[in-house]
Each structure stands twice: as C-alpha cells, then as structure tokens.
Scaffold this motif. Structure first.
Motif, PDB file in Angstrom:
ATOM      1  N   LYS A 245       0.830  -1.213   0.000  1.00  0.00           N
ATOM      2  CA  LYS A 245       0.000   0.000   0.000  1.00  0.00           C
ATOM      3  C   LYS A 245       0.860   1.256   0.000  1.00  0.00           C
ATOM      4  CE  LYS A 245      -4.254  -1.782   2.061  1.00  0.00           C
ATOM      5  NZ  LYS A 245      -5.208  -1.694   3.205  1.00  0.00           N
ATOM      6  N   LEU A 246       2.019   1.185   0.649  1.00  0.00           N
ATOM      7  CA  LEU A 246       2.938   2.331   0.633  1.00  0.00           C
ATOM      8  C   LEU A 246       3.580   2.505  -0.741  1.00  0.00           C
ATOM      9  CD1 LEU A 246       4.864   1.852   4.024  1.00  0.00           C
ATOM     10  CD2 LEU A 246       2.981   3.430   3.552  1.00  0.00           C
ATOM     11  N   MET A 247       3.786   1.405  -1.446  1.00  0.00           N
ATOM     12  CA  MET A 247       4.441   1.458  -2.749  1.00  0.00           C
ATOM     13  C   MET A 247       3.560   2.076  -3.831  1.00  0.00           C
ATOM     14  SD  MET A 247       6.202  -2.340  -2.800  1.00  0.00           S
ATOM     15  CE  MET A 247       6.861  -2.201  -4.475  1.00  0.00           C
ATOM     16  N   GLN A 248       2.287   1.750  -3.813  1.00  0.00           N
ATOM     17  CA  GLN A 248       1.410   2.111  -4.940  1.00  0.00           C
ATOM     18  C   GLN A 248       1.369   3.610  -5.261  1.00  0.00           C
ATOM     19  OE1 GLN A 248      -2.423  -0.259  -5.060  1.00  0.00           O
ATOM     20  NE2 GLN A 248      -1.475  -1.253  -3.298  1.00  0.00           N
ATOM     21  N   PRO A 249       1.243   4.496  -4.262  1.00  0.00           N
ATOM     22  CA  PRO A 249       1.215   5.931  -4.597  1.00  0.00           C
ATOM     23  C   PRO A 249       2.545   6.461  -5.140  1.00  0.00           C
ATOM     24  CG  PRO A 249       0.365   5.519  -2.383  1.00  0.00           C
ATOM     25  CD  PRO A 249       1.026   4.275  -2.825  1.00  0.00           C
TER      26      PRO A 249
END
Length: 378
Positions: A245-249
């Motif tokens: 979830k931290l990677m996606q943005p």
C-alpha cells in the motif's frame, strides 16, 4: 561425520513456513549427505515433539516450553538435553546454529558448537539504522563468544558483526549455496521487457525504491513491465500494515499500469517466473548473502542489484550483472534499460552468472568447505 543443525525454521510441510535461513540449511544439509555425511536437523518453535527422516536427513521437531517468563530458558535447557543425548548415543558429533537472536547463548552442549552468521538481529538493525533490542544484542554477543568456531556467509557480514560485538574470534567465510541441479534454464520463451523482483515486500529490501526506479524505466521504455512476487509485510518506520500500500502511490500513473503484483507464490513456481523474466532486480539495503540472487544467476538471468557491502562477493559488476546503489534511481533504471534492449548483453551476463553459481555457490562446493571447517573441532 555426524552433523546437526539447530534452527528455528526448516523448509518442510511438517515444520511450517521457512525463509532464507531454512533454505540455506536445507541446501547445505543435502550437500553434506551427498558427500557421505550424516545430518540431523533440530527445529525448535514447533507444535509437537516428533522425529522423522526424509532423503537421508533426520529431523527432530522440538516443541517450545511455555512458562511465562521462563519459556526461552526452559526451551534452551530442553534443546541442550536433546543435543547431549544425541551426542552420548553417537548420533551427532558437532552442532551448527545460526546467529539470529542468540538462541545458544546459554546452551552448553558436550560436543563442539559452531555458529554461522546469516545476519543477526543486531546486524540487520544496524543496516536498517534502527535500534536493536538490548536483550537480543546481549544474547547474540554471548552466543558468539561461547561458540567453538564461527562461519560467515560473506566477508562483509563477518566484518560488520565483529565491529558491532567487538569480537576477537577468527571468522571463516563460507557462502550460502543452492542445489544447481534444480535450476535449469529450459527453452521457455522469455517475456521481452519484463523485470522481475522476487522477495518479501519490505523496506530493507528496497521495496520503496522500486516504484521510483521503475518510474524512470518507463520514461525511456514505455513497454517495460514490472512483476513483483513475494509476501507483503508491515512497515515498522511508518506503522503501515502493508508495504504494498505504501508502494502504490509512489508509482507514476503510467508505471503503475505496467505493474503486476502476484503476491506470495509457491517456492516451486519461482523458477518459472525467473526463467520468463528478461531481467531480475534486487535494490536491497540489508542482506548477509542473498540466496535469491544466486537462484537467478543459476537460471542465467542478468541482474541489476544493490552495490552495498556483500554485493561484490556475489556479482562482478559489468561481467555477470550490474551493481548500483538503490537510492540512485536514474542510474539503476539506466542499467535495467541497457539490459532490456541488448539481447547479446543479456546472454553474456546470463552465461557468466551461471558459471559463477556453479563454481562458488553449488551445494557440493559449499558442503566440502564446511566439511573442512567442522573437522578442525573433532
């Protein structure tokens, strides 16, 4: 010889999930059996006390003792009794244990005990630049000081560990290994412009650098695809329950469209994905000596990886892979794109990588080095 490995993990359906430590022990055990030695595996943190034998390796499952405030001490005593019983019965002659959390700090076997450095908690906290639990550091230091001998899987890990614990002990370097016979690059068609990362999605392995690197790749090569394989993990620094979830943005819109996160896949299927990939990438900050790199090399894959510490003990930069610092996103991406567009370079790096894996990291080679080391204490 009769060699025992004490470990909290081992890759077998009976013993539960296992990571790189268990895999490295499994490969070494197979190599030792292949050259004529008897091997026992003592696995603690189990749900039952059981013994079974498979492929010439005897596995002792050890159930931890659960008494509030005394569980570690009582489990250590239980393990000590088992080791001494097996030694008295002439079933083992020497025990090897890992450095992780210093389990053997207060284990006093009647046979020689050696420790192999695969990266202690103190070591990884140092590389991650975060505080280590004082208890873990104390136990790890005591365990190393008590050991009859110490092996390290890389020179880098040996030097850092010596500094962190102010050790005077001599440390012998013997790398991790793989079963080369299990890694054959067959005629499976390579998926052009495909970039594979396999491993846990976690900050210390550079997971949060991957989006920024891939954004730069896409700018030059819009056809590039990033395949991610591995379990998601929480992130201690941010408190997030999901690194994915931290990677996606962090991905640009164009880059995210070309990302395929497959999650955790069975170990038996990893080779399929490696073989299909054009390039494998490992922008990690913290390792001892990564088996995943060696597996990719054995399948003749060109690699772009971190240039930190242990890296040049695995990869010869510019010969069988490229080494770049994970924070140098543009340079990392340039090396990936150079490989994606140059099939001759892919082939050259791949052939050299396989040769390195055969000569340095085959389990038979590493088993013979370990055999020489063990004999010093018998």
């Amino acid at each position: 010889m009769k060699i025992a490995f004490l470990t909290p993990e081992y890759p077998h359906p009976n013993t539960g999930k296992s990571g790189g430590l268990g895999t490295s022990i499994f490969n070494l055990a197979k190599g030792l059996v292949k050259i004529g030695h008897q091997v026992s595996i003592l696995v603690y943190q189990q749900h039952t006390d059981t013994v079974f034998t498979e492929d010439g390796i005897t596995v002792y499952q050890i159930k931890n003792v659960k008494v509030k405030g005394f569980s570690l001490f009582l489990t250590q005593r239980k393990v000590q009794r088992l080791i001494n019983t097996l030694y008295a019965e002439n079933k083992i002659e020497i025990v090897e244990a890992p450095d992780w959390t210093g389990f053997t700090a207060f284990v006093k076997p009647k046979c020689p005990l050696v420790i192999r450095l695969n990266g202690s908690d103190t070591y990884f906290c140092h590389l991650d630049q975060r505080p280590v639990k004082p208890k873990n550091k104390f136990l790890e230091k005591r365990a190393l000081q008590q050991a009859n001998g110490i092996i390290s899987v890389s020179q880098f890990t040996a030097e850092v560990t010596k500094q962190l614990f102010n050790l005077k002990n001599k440390i012998t370097i013997i790398p991790n290994s793989i079963d080369i016979s299990k890694f054959h690059n067959n005629t499976m068609e390579i998926e052009n412009n495909s970039i594979l990362y396999f491993g846990t999605l976690i900050r210390k392995k550079g997971a949060l650098e991957l989006p920024l690197i891939f954004n730069e790749v896409i700018k030059i090569n819009p056809e590039a695809k990033l395949i991610l394989i591995g379990k998601d993990s929480g992130d201690k620094q941010s408190g997030s329950a999901s690194t994915w979830k931290l990677m996606q943005p962090l991905f640009s819109e164009a880059a995210l469209h070309n990302v395929d996160y497959k999650g955790l896949v069975p170990y038996s299927e990893i080779g399929h994905y490696i073989t299909k990939a054009t390039v494998c990438v490992f922008p990690t900050f913290a390792e001892a000596l990564p088996v995943s790199w060696i597996e990719a090399m054995a399948l003749k894959k060109p690699i772009v990886a971190s240039n930190i510490g242990w890296a040049n003990e695995v990869i010869d930069d510019g010969t069988n892979g490229f080494l770049v610092h994970p924070k140098e996103h543009t340079s990392f991406a340039e090396k990936i794109n150079e490989l994606l567009k140059n099939q001759q370079l892919q082939k050259s790096f791949g052939e050299a990588a396989r040769k390195t894996a055969e000569q340095k990291f085959a389990m038979e080679v590493v088993a013979k080095q370990s055999e020489v080391f063990y004999r010093k204490f018998l």
